[in-house]
Enzyme design. Structure first.
Site, PDB file in Angstrom:
ATOM      1  N   ASP A 145      22.784 -49.783  38.079  1.00 49.96           N
ATOM      2  CA  ASP A 145      21.539 -50.346  37.685  1.00 49.96           C
ATOM      3  C   ASP A 145      21.406 -50.304  36.290  1.00 49.96           C
ATOM      4  OD1 ASP A 145      18.746 -51.456  37.723  1.00 49.96           O
ATOM      5  OD2 ASP A 145      18.078 -49.928  39.148  1.00 49.96           O
TER       6      ASP A 145
ATOM      7  N   ARG B 112       8.439 -48.611  44.467  1.00 53.74           N
ATOM      8  CA  ARG B 112       9.300 -48.348  43.603  1.00 53.74           C
ATOM      9  C   ARG B 112       9.260 -49.610  42.476  1.00 53.74           C
ATOM     10  NH1 ARG B 112      13.952 -45.613  44.435  1.00 53.74           N
ATOM     11  NH2 ARG B 112      15.363 -47.372  43.163  1.00 53.74           N
TER      12      ARG B 112
ATOM     13  N   LYS C 261      28.057 -53.565  44.796  1.00 55.58           N
ATOM     14  CA  LYS C 261      27.340 -52.507  45.538  1.00 55.58           C
ATOM     15  C   LYS C 261      26.141 -53.066  45.780  1.00 55.58           C
ATOM     16  CE  LYS C 261      25.643 -47.918  45.241  1.00 55.58           C
ATOM     17  NZ  LYS C 261      26.279 -47.159  46.412  1.00 55.58           N
ATOM     18  N   TRP C 262      25.541 -53.746  46.996  1.00 53.13           N
ATOM     19  CA  TRP C 262      24.575 -54.244  47.410  1.00 53.13           C
ATOM     20  C   TRP C 262      23.426 -53.230  47.812  1.00 53.13           C
ATOM     21  CZ3 TRP C 262      24.044 -59.564  50.084  1.00 53.13           C
ATOM     22  CH2 TRP C 262      22.694 -59.868  50.692  1.00 53.13           C
ATOM     23  N   ASP C 263      22.479 -52.770  47.056  1.00 55.29           N
ATOM     24  CA  ASP C 263      21.535 -52.042  47.527  1.00 55.29           C
ATOM     25  C   ASP C 263      20.182 -52.676  47.816  1.00 55.29           C
ATOM     26  OD1 ASP C 263      20.288 -49.098  47.594  1.00 55.29           O
ATOM     27  OD2 ASP C 263      20.437 -48.810  45.507  1.00 55.29           O
ATOM     28  N   MET C 264      19.310 -51.905  48.712  1.00 49.88           N
ATOM     29  CA  MET C 264      17.877 -52.320  49.030  1.00 49.88           C
ATOM     30  C   MET C 264      17.284 -50.967  48.906  1.00 49.88           C
ATOM     31  SD  MET C 264      16.675 -53.682  52.555  1.00 49.88           S
ATOM     32  CE  MET C 264      14.910 -54.326  52.676  1.00 49.88           C
ATOM     33  N   ASN C 265      16.159 -50.874  48.269  1.00 50.66           N
ATOM     34  CA  ASN C 265      15.261 -49.729  47.797  1.00 50.66           C
ATOM     35  C   ASN C 265      14.032 -49.840  48.368  1.00 50.66           C
ATOM     36  OD1 ASN C 265      17.142 -47.753  46.687  1.00 50.66           O
ATOM     37  ND2 ASN C 265      17.342 -49.434  45.149  1.00 50.66           N
TER      38      ASN C 265
ATOM     39  N   CYS D  68      24.285 -50.628  50.890  1.00 47.63           N
ATOM     40  CA  CYS D  68      23.628 -49.369  50.431  1.00 47.63           C
ATOM     41  C   CYS D  68      21.995 -49.845  50.885  1.00 47.63           C
ATOM     42  CB  CYS D  68      23.686 -49.102  49.248  1.00 47.63           C
ATOM     43  SG  CYS D  68      22.876 -47.658  48.437  1.00 47.63           S
TER      44      CYS D  68
ATOM     45  N   ASP E  18      22.232 -41.071  49.351  1.00 48.50           N
ATOM     46  CA  ASP E  18      22.086 -40.692  47.753  1.00 48.50           C
ATOM     47  C   ASP E  18      22.357 -39.578  47.198  1.00 48.50           C
ATOM     48  OD1 ASP E  18      21.628 -43.533  47.105  1.00 48.50           O
ATOM     49  OD2 ASP E  18      19.457 -43.276  47.072  1.00 48.50           O
TER      50      ASP E  18
END
Length: 712
Positions: free
Chosen positions: A335, A411, A444-448, A494, A516
């Site tokens: 990020d 977030r 890296k595919w993230d979802m937060n 992720c 994490d």
């Protein structure tokens, strides 16, 4: 019992037999277990004496609607014809071929055709189940419950349920419950499987010991959205497990002529306890990998823990040079690389490299990294959007929202409605632009953040929109595009760690990020639980400097490396702060990992003890070859000398040939297979030695007794 139709599906080592019930128009489980278990009276047969319930309520039914199973839990609840609810169907025929089985049931009054679908998976002990629901009448149907299926397990003293629990930074905690009577349920309505529970369950007869010999049944739901798994210990000695998706809107509307297929439910069996069941799941996930299974999982370096949002070309290149020196193979910028991303309050949605941070151009920066001999990768969070982004200004309607209600920030961000085709096209276009514009080989595919105000104003009443399924379909469409249009790109899944890990994701990604939390003893527990359900070749694991969160006891750099080498090795520490000795040690571990990663990723896995034991480990045995890799860990107290003479801790290995001889590649020590199986592999722990990686090579030439001088 009267004669009835009966069908058997066979996997490599197991059989699954379904029969048409003699008591009514439904299918029920007749036998499930090792090959041949169907030959004999069914262990699930019952006396047919029912008081205050119906025969359908007592039957080991594979799938029943509310109308026919009114009291003890139905898989299907349907509203139709105004205010009517319930289905009363009739058997409409069966089709069986080499690939599977289809059983059809119809209710002409409701206007519904229900087909129970079964398929075996070649080379595995997994049976896939799902249900197809077709509206055959003139009016619409409201599917208020639409599970994928149910399985029934005979038990003598209730069921021992094994499942995976947790929270953010503590995912995949191995948990057990003795369910004698009553109902146990778990799931998620967060739009993803979530951190609290994994969509996976193992069932054993609680009367049998939990020592690796109890027959064990498992299910896992292939669904990236809302879900549930419910187990009920029933009167008469059985536990029945139901699983399926959960509509966020309360019901799914099925229009005349439409067919809806539920998510696939994978059913697995092993006679060797939860450890044996884990190997069944590992084999299945290797099947899901297809041709990509044999792609080398490269050692990566990720910059997040070193730089956070402060992504500057010079600092990143400094890290990349050290990473290349110690043997990393891919450099991933996390990020902070795109415009407006000085912190977590902006930038999401505007996926363009920040020119201020890459003054010589982003393309030149990528080339500089690749010149070091490293592949290049990026972190992305394509479902997220910042309120102050250009994308939000241009397309505020793309965000999940409820008319006349404020949008809630989680977030500091909102969530894109990925069920919309135009949003999917935007995400696909973003990936295509990045992946064709730069030589990127890792994403890296993230979802937060989960969806909160889940609505789509202007598209009709919210209760008529299947938004959860739409988001899942959009997510999978984008992943499918990545695999077909950019097959060279490695994709890591992720969601704030392990929040979205299930078979639909695993079939379309190469690795996933379990948590994490990278602290050593915390991560040991996370990976222990993870490996019960998922294979090591998908388990991304990093070496970092993170202190313990839940177990703060310090552990060595060797412990961190051996632990990360149990899956797909990555580095996330600030390498600039490591001294020359630490870098040299890291280089040795990385070189060693490259020698044994094929065994780790493709070998048979056995979990040796648990992180609650003073010594535990993981064993990987290469199929049709000579190597066995054992990762051993000390979880006990490391300081202080013993007051009495001590002996090494030992881990009893499993699955070896007792008549064969094995040699430790590092020490040259020879062991018989019988010794390793009976006494175990020795580990002498000290304050400076809390983990060890052992590679044993089977000596094909040695057949007689070992020289006693070589015994440890």
């Amino acid at each position: 019992m009267t004669s009835c139709e009966r069908w058997t599906l066979r996997t490599e080592h197991t059989s699954y037999t379904v029969r048409l019930s003699p008591d009514g128009p439904w299918a029920e489980l007749d036998a499930w277990g090792p090959l041949g278990v169907e030959d004999g009276p069914s262990a699930l047969d019952w006396s047919r004496r029912t008081h205050f319930i119906t025969p359908a309520d007592a039957a080991p039914a594979e799938y029943l609607p509310q109308g026919q199973r009114p009291f003890t839990g139905a898989e299907l609840v349907v509203g139709h014809s105004g205010d009517q609810r319930g289905v009363w169907w009739e058997f409409a025929g069966a089709e069986q071929d080499a690939d599977g089985l289809r059983l059809a049931f119809t209710d002409d009054v409701a206007g519904l055709r229900t087909t129970l679908c079964y398929a075996t998976v070649p080379g595995t002990d997994v049976v896939l189940r799902w249900t197809e629901l077709t509206c055959t009448g003139d009016g619409e149907l409201r599917l208020e419950r639409l599970d994928s299926g149910a399985v029934t397990v005979p038990v003598a003293d209730g069921a021992r349920l094994t499942y995976l629990t947790g929270q953010w930074s503590q995912e995949f905690t191995h948990t057990q419950l003795h369910l004698r009577r009553g109902t146990f349920s778990m799931g998620s309505i967060q739009g993803v499987p979530g951190h609290a529970y994994a969509p996976w369950l193992a069932v054993q007869d609680a009367a049998l010991p939990d020592d690796g010999t109890a027959p064990t049944y498992g299910i896992a739901l292939e669904w990236s959205g809302n879900w549930h798994i419910t187990a009920e210990a029933e009167p008469g000695g059985a536990v029945r497990v139901r699983a399926g998706r959960v509509p966020h809107e309360g019901a799914v509307v099925l229009q005349p002529g439409q067919t809806l297929a539920t998510p696939r439910l994978a059913c697995a069996f092993s006679p060797e306890g939860t450890d044996g069941l884990a190997r069944v799941w590992h084999r299945y996930e290797r099947h899901l990998g297809g041709d990509r299974l044999h792609r080398t999982r490269k050692v990566l370096y990720n910059s997040w823990e070193a730089t956070g949002f402060d992504v500057h070309a010079a600092d990143q290149l400094e890290l990349a040079k050290v990473a290349a020196d110690i043997g990393a193979e891919v450099f991933v910028v996390d990020d902070g690389w795109f415009t407006g991303r000085a912190d977590d309050t902006g930038g999401l949605g505007d996926w363009y490299p920040d020119p201020a941070e890459f003054p010589r151009g982003f393309g030149r920066f990528v080339d500089d990294v690749r010149t070091l001999g490293l592949g290049f990768g990026l972190w992305v969070e394509p479902e997220a959007i910042s309120p102050n982004s250009r994308l939000h200004a241009e397309h505020p309607d793309w965000v999940y929202r409820v008319e006349d209600r404020p949008g809630r920030l989680v977030r500091n961000q909102l969530l894109l409605d990925l069920g919309r085709t135009d949003v999917q096209d935007f995400v696909i276009g973003t990936f295509d632009r990045l992946l064709t514009g730069y030589p990127i080989e890792y994403l890296k595919w993230d979802m937060n953040r989960p969806p909160t105000e889940r609505g789509r104003p202007g598209a009709g009443p919210a209760d008529r929109l299947d938004l959860d399924a739409g988001h899942v379909a959009g997510y999978l469409r984008v992943l499918d595009h990545l695999r077909t249009a950019h097959p060279h790109v490695t994709v890591e899944g992720c969601a704030g760690g392990g929040g979205r890990i299930e078979h639909a994701t695993l079939a379309r990604t190469d690795v996933v990020w379990p948590s994490d939390n990278t602290a050593p003893l915390d991560r040991l527990a996370i990976q222990h639980g993870f490996l019960h359900a998922h294979a090591p070749h998908v388990m991304s694991s990093w070496v970092t400097d993170s202190p313990g969160v839940f177990d703060p006891r310090p552990r060595s750099l060797a412990f961190r490396f051996v632990l990360a080498m149990c899956g797909v090795l990555g580095i996330g520490a600030d390498l600039r702060s490591w001294n020359a000795d630490q870098r040299a040690e890291a280089a040795r571990w990385i070189a060693r990992y490259k020698e044994i990663r094929d065994v780790v990723h493709h070998g048979e896995v056995r979990l040796l003890g648990t992180p609650k034991d003073p010594t535990c480990g993981v064993q990987y045995t290469e199929a049709h070859s000579s190597r066995t890799v054992v990762a051993g860990f000390s979880t006990g107290v490391l300081d202080g000398a013993p007051l009495v003479p001590g002996r090494p801790a030992r881990l009893r290995l499993r699955g070896l040939d007792p008549a064969a001889a094995y040699r430790d590649e590092d020490t040259g020590t020879h062991y018989s297979g019988a010794h390793l199986l009976h006494y175990g592999l020795p580990f002498a722990w000290t304050a400076d030695h809390d983990a060890r990686l052992v590679v044993l090579t089977r000596d094909q030439a040695r057949t007689g007794p070992l020289d006693p001088a070589h015994h440890p």
